[in-house]
Each structure stands twice: as C-alpha cells, then as structure tokens.
Design an enzyme around this catalytic site. Structure first.
Site, mmCIF file in Angstrom:
data_model
loop_
_atom_site.group_PDB
_atom_site.id
_atom_site.type_symbol
_atom_site.label_atom_id
_atom_site.label_comp_id
_atom_site.label_asym_id
_atom_site.label_seq_id
_atom_site.Cartn_x
_atom_site.Cartn_y
_atom_site.Cartn_z
ATOM 1 N N CYS A 1 -40.982 -41.625 14.238
ATOM 2 C CA CYS A 1 -40.894 -41.859 15.688
ATOM 3 C C CYS A 1 -42.191 -41.521 16.422
ATOM 4 O O CYS A 1 -42.426 -42.007 17.527
ATOM 5 C CB CYS A 1 -39.737 -41.068 16.280
ATOM 6 N N HIS B 1 -40.840 -40.487 24.049
ATOM 7 C CA HIS B 1 -40.058 -41.143 23.000
ATOM 8 C C HIS B 1 -38.597 -41.179 23.450
ATOM 9 O O HIS B 1 -38.080 -40.218 24.005
ATOM 10 C CB HIS B 1 -40.197 -40.354 21.698
ATOM 11 N N ASN C 1 -32.820 -45.685 20.145
ATOM 12 C CA ASN C 1 -34.030 -45.101 19.557
ATOM 13 C C ASN C 1 -34.669 -46.146 18.634
ATOM 14 O O ASN C 1 -34.114 -46.466 17.590
ATOM 15 C CB ASN C 1 -33.633 -43.838 18.775
HETATM 16 O O1 UT7 Z 1 -36.171 -39.943 16.964
HETATM 17 C C1 UT7 Z 1 -36.210 -38.821 16.162
HETATM 18 C C2 UT7 Z 1 -35.653 -37.686 16.842
HETATM 19 N N1 UT7 Z 1 -34.222 -37.720 16.806
HETATM 20 C C3 UT7 Z 1 -33.562 -37.139 17.755
HETATM 21 O O2 UT7 Z 1 -34.173 -36.668 18.671
HETATM 22 C C4 UT7 Z 1 -32.079 -36.999 17.652
HETATM 23 C C5 UT7 Z 1 -31.734 -35.587 18.008
HETATM 24 N N2 UT7 Z 1 -30.316 -35.305 18.034
HETATM 25 C C6 UT7 Z 1 -29.488 -35.833 18.942
HETATM 26 O O3 UT7 Z 1 -29.860 -36.642 19.756
HETATM 27 C C7 UT7 Z 1 -28.079 -35.296 19.002
HETATM 28 O O4 UT7 Z 1 -27.979 -34.152 18.177
HETATM 29 C C8 UT7 Z 1 -27.008 -36.330 18.559
HETATM 30 C C9 UT7 Z 1 -26.885 -37.411 19.595
HETATM 31 C C10 UT7 Z 1 -27.395 -36.927 17.227
HETATM 32 C C11 UT7 Z 1 -25.667 -35.654 18.455
HETATM 33 O O5 UT7 Z 1 -25.328 -34.994 19.656
HETATM 34 P P1 UT7 Z 1 -24.827 -33.480 19.627
HETATM 35 O O6 UT7 Z 1 -24.451 -33.129 21.002
HETATM 36 O O7 UT7 Z 1 -25.863 -32.661 18.940
HETATM 37 O O8 UT7 Z 1 -23.505 -33.597 18.791
HETATM 38 P P2 UT7 Z 1 -23.155 -32.925 17.375
HETATM 39 O O9 UT7 Z 1 -24.017 -33.454 16.296
HETATM 40 O O10 UT7 Z 1 -23.103 -31.458 17.592
HETATM 41 O O11 UT7 Z 1 -21.699 -33.497 17.175
HETATM 42 C C12 UT7 Z 1 -20.618 -33.176 18.042
HETATM 43 C C13 UT7 Z 1 -19.358 -33.838 17.496
HETATM 44 C C14 UT7 Z 1 -19.168 -33.609 16.010
HETATM 45 O O12 UT7 Z 1 -17.802 -33.381 15.785
HETATM 46 P P3 UT7 Z 1 -17.272 -31.882 15.519
HETATM 47 O O13 UT7 Z 1 -18.054 -31.410 14.325
HETATM 48 O O14 UT7 Z 1 -17.606 -31.140 16.773
HETATM 49 O O15 UT7 Z 1 -15.833 -32.106 15.281
HETATM 50 C C15 UT7 Z 1 -19.582 -34.928 15.407
HETATM 51 O O16 UT7 Z 1 -18.926 -35.195 14.178
HETATM 52 O O17 UT7 Z 1 -19.438 -35.245 17.687
HETATM 53 C C16 UT7 Z 1 -19.150 -35.918 16.462
HETATM 54 N N3 UT7 Z 1 -19.838 -37.174 16.403
HETATM 55 C C17 UT7 Z 1 -19.376 -38.294 16.995
HETATM 56 N N4 UT7 Z 1 -18.265 -38.532 17.698
HETATM 57 C C18 UT7 Z 1 -18.091 -39.767 18.186
HETATM 58 C C19 UT7 Z 1 -21.029 -37.464 15.825
HETATM 59 N N5 UT7 Z 1 -21.339 -38.752 16.015
HETATM 60 C C20 UT7 Z 1 -20.332 -39.290 16.746
HETATM 61 C C21 UT7 Z 1 -20.098 -40.565 17.274
HETATM 62 N N6 UT7 Z 1 -18.968 -40.766 17.979
HETATM 63 N N7 UT7 Z 1 -20.953 -41.589 17.101
#
Ligand code: UT7
Length: 323
Positions: A113, A250, A280
């Site tokens: 990225c 980004h 992204n």
């Molecule tokens: O470009 C390179 C850099 N990349 C980034 O900057 C990405 C950085 N990370 C993020 O943007 C965020 O961490 C995410 C958008 C990927 C995830 O958001 P989050 O607030 O960190 O959520 P999380 O990973 O803590 O997940 C929360 C919950 C989980 O369920 P449990 O474990 O709490 O039961 C996930 O399994 O959300 C669940 N989950 C989803 N639910 C519905 C994960 N993906 C999805 C989804 N739809 N697509």
C-alpha cells in the site's frame, strides 16, 4: 536546485462497481458493518480483460494527456504494484511497450500500500540525480485477484484501480515555496510481515496465493506509524500541519484516516477521503484520491499537499509536495 514538479495526473477504474450489499449473499456481512468499521460503500472490481497493466496504461495515458505530453517525452516509468500481470517481466515494461515507448527504462516497485509514496520519492531521486527529466509514476492494482472471496474479514476491504502522475525536472530556489517534491520519509520493518501478507509466491509455494491480514493488529500500529513518519516529514520541511492545504492519505479505513488527522492537528476539511468510493486499492489509492481532488477543483497549482501510506511489510511513508 532541481525539483520534481507535477505536470499531470490521471486515473482509471474497472467498469464494474461492487456495492457493500453485493457481499451480503456471499459472506456473513452487512452494509452497516462495512460502513461503520471502514467507511467503504463500494469498490471497483476488474473483469478478466482488465489487468494491472491495462488499468495502469489507461491511467498513464490520462496523466500524459493532462500534462500535454506523449510517451516520447518520458524517460522513466515507475509502477508501484503488488499485483503485477506476471511474476516477470516487470509490468512497468509491459506498460512502456503498450504506450509505444521504446527508449528510456521502466521498473516495478513493490511496497504494497505504500508503493506509490515510495515510487514518488524514488522518482524524485532519479530526477534530482539527473538520471531522468520526466518520470511517469503509476500505482496500479488488481487486488481482487488475490483476495480470498470466502474471507469476510478481507474480501470486503479491497478494490482495483490505477492512478498516475507525470513529474518533470524544474529549477527551484530550495525553499518551501518551490513547486514539486519538497520532503519525503520512508520506513519499513519486517518484524510485522505476518500481520499482512500473501500466502504464496514464486520462491515458496509456486502459487500466487491469497491476501491474509490480522486487521486489528494492523489497525493498532497504523495511526502511530503514520503520524510518526508525517512528523518526520514536517520536521524535514520545517512546516506544521497548519501550513498544509491538503492531506491525501492512503485510503484503507476512514477511522484510521480520521484518527491520524486528529492526532496531527489537520483540519477535517483539508482531508481527501475516497475510501467510500474505491475501498482500499493499495498502491493506487493515493493517486486515485489525488485524481478526485484535482478533478473537483480542490487541489490547485501552488497548493501544499501531503501524501501518506502504510501497508504490508510493514512499509510506511510520507511525501510533501507543492502542486
Ligand atoms: O492497506 C493496508 C493497511 N490495512 C489497514 O489499514 C487495515 C487495518 N485494519 C482495519 O481497517 C480494521 O481492523 C478492520 C476493518 C479490518 C476490522 O475492523 P475492527 O474494528 O478492527 O474489527 P475486528 O477485526 O476487531 O472485528 C470485529 C468483529 C469480529 O467478530 P468478533 O470476533 O468480535 O465476534 C470479526 O469477526 O467483526 C467481525 N468481522 C465482520 N463482521 C461482519 C470481520 N469482518 C467482518 C465483516 N462483516 N466483513
């Protein structure tokens, strides 16, 4: 001193748009979750006939048109991509050929990225070093080809597209009022390699592999790394956040963008956000965001613009330029 000044910019997006709701029958997710957690509403997804090379070529042609140049005027093409058409030759060389350019040189740059920010900083060094006068810098990606479409934690986040800039050597006074690239800071740290990676490759599995990400872990590091490298860039240029006209980060997650801008004291109205439109797009995200803000008249000649990115590796970096 020699400065690398932006002469033109361009963008290209696949024809097909995929809305958040289109995922609802594929994986367990919802438009509401995706919007709340990321700010993404839609992304473009490449058809079979749309590749990193074809999108990159289209963005390059648009950038050349806006610069009033042709490929005959270009000495060097740097393509930032992690999704090349083939393992080799470099997709940049394929684009060079497609543009009818048989002089100069072209190569790919792989910093995921952060690729476009790395590529702009690299192009600036080639220009200031006297090795090139006019450089086409492209970010082009087809991440849809390396997504695991059954993994809801990644497949909803990424999109395809391309953006490009033409940079040209111009004499400057060596002052912050010069047009062109004014400062850059680049970083990487491979200790984080397992937090965002592709589980295949020519020298390991012999396959292309799929993107894997521990999103929460990446998120945890993102804001600190981004703000740290931007502060270093401000220090190098002798400016503060208040001097900026535009912040073009980004586009991975609206929450990361908002938190970074807030920590740096960059006013909300100076932040260019396109993550809602493109998702992204990795190395294409910054030039795509630039193209939107130039097209709608926000970024104008003479504006002080800060580019920033962070991604797999980890890699991260920032470039300050006057448009
Ligand atoms: O470009 C390179 C850099 N990349 C980034 O900057 C990405 C950085 N990370 C993020 O943007 C965020 O961490 C995410 C958008 C990927 C995830 O958001 P989050 O607030 O960190 O959520 P999380 O990973 O803590 O997940 C929360 C919950 C989980 O369920 P449990 O474990 O709490 O039961 C996930 O399994 O959300 C669940 N989950 C989803 N639910 C519905 C994960 N993906 C999805 C989804 N739809 N697509």
């Amino acid at each position: 001193m020699i400065r690398s000044v932006v002469r033109g910019n361009g963008a290209a997006l696949p024809r097909r748009i995929m809305k958040n709701a289109d995922f609802e029958g594929m994986v367990e997710t919802s438009d509401e979750w995706i919007v709340q957690r990321t700010g993404i509403r839609q992304r473009h997804v490449a058809a079979d006939d749309e590749t990193t090379a074809s999108l990159g070529e289209a963005a390059a042609r648009a950038a050349l048109d806006s610069a009033g140049m042709t490929s005959a005027d270009i000495d060097l093409i740097i393509l930032a991509t992690s999704t090349p058409n083939n393992t080799f030759p470099a997709t940049a060389v394929e684009i060079q050929n497609q543009l009818g350019m048989h002089h100069g040189f072209a190569f790919d740059m792989q910093a995921v990225c952060s690729g476009f920010v790395y590529a702009v900083a690299t192009a600036d060094l080639y220009i200031r070093g006297g090795l090139a006068k006019r450089v086409l810098v492209i970010g082009s990606e087809t991440f849809s080809r390396i997504l695991d479409w059954n993994d809801r934690s990644t497949c909803v986040l990424f999109g395809d597209g391309a953006g490009a800039l033409v940079l040209e050597a111009e004499g400057g006074a060596g002052a912050i009022t010069d047009r062109g690239v004014l400062a850059a800071s680049l970083r990487s740290d491979g200790v984080h390699k397992d937090k965002l990676f592709v589980d295949g490759g020519p020298s390991t599995t012999g396959t292309v592999g799929h993107l894997r990400m521990e999103g929460r872990e990446v998120f945890k590091h993102a804001v600190g790394m981004i703000t740290d490298v931007i502060e270093a860039t401000f220090g190098e240029a002798g400016i503060t956040a208040e001097d900026l006209d535009w912040f073009v980060p980004h586009q991975a997650n609206k929450r990361i963008i908002d938190a970074s801008a807030k920590k740096l004291g960059i006013a909300e109205q100076k932040v260019v956000v396109t993550v809602d439109l493109h998702g992204n797009t990795s190395a294409a995200s910054v030039p795509l965001a630039l193209s939107v803000a130039v097209a709608d008249g926000r970024i104008k000649k003479g504006d002080l613009v800060l580019l920033e990115a962070m991604g797999g590796g980890f890699t991260w970096g920032a470039v300050l330029l006057r448009w």
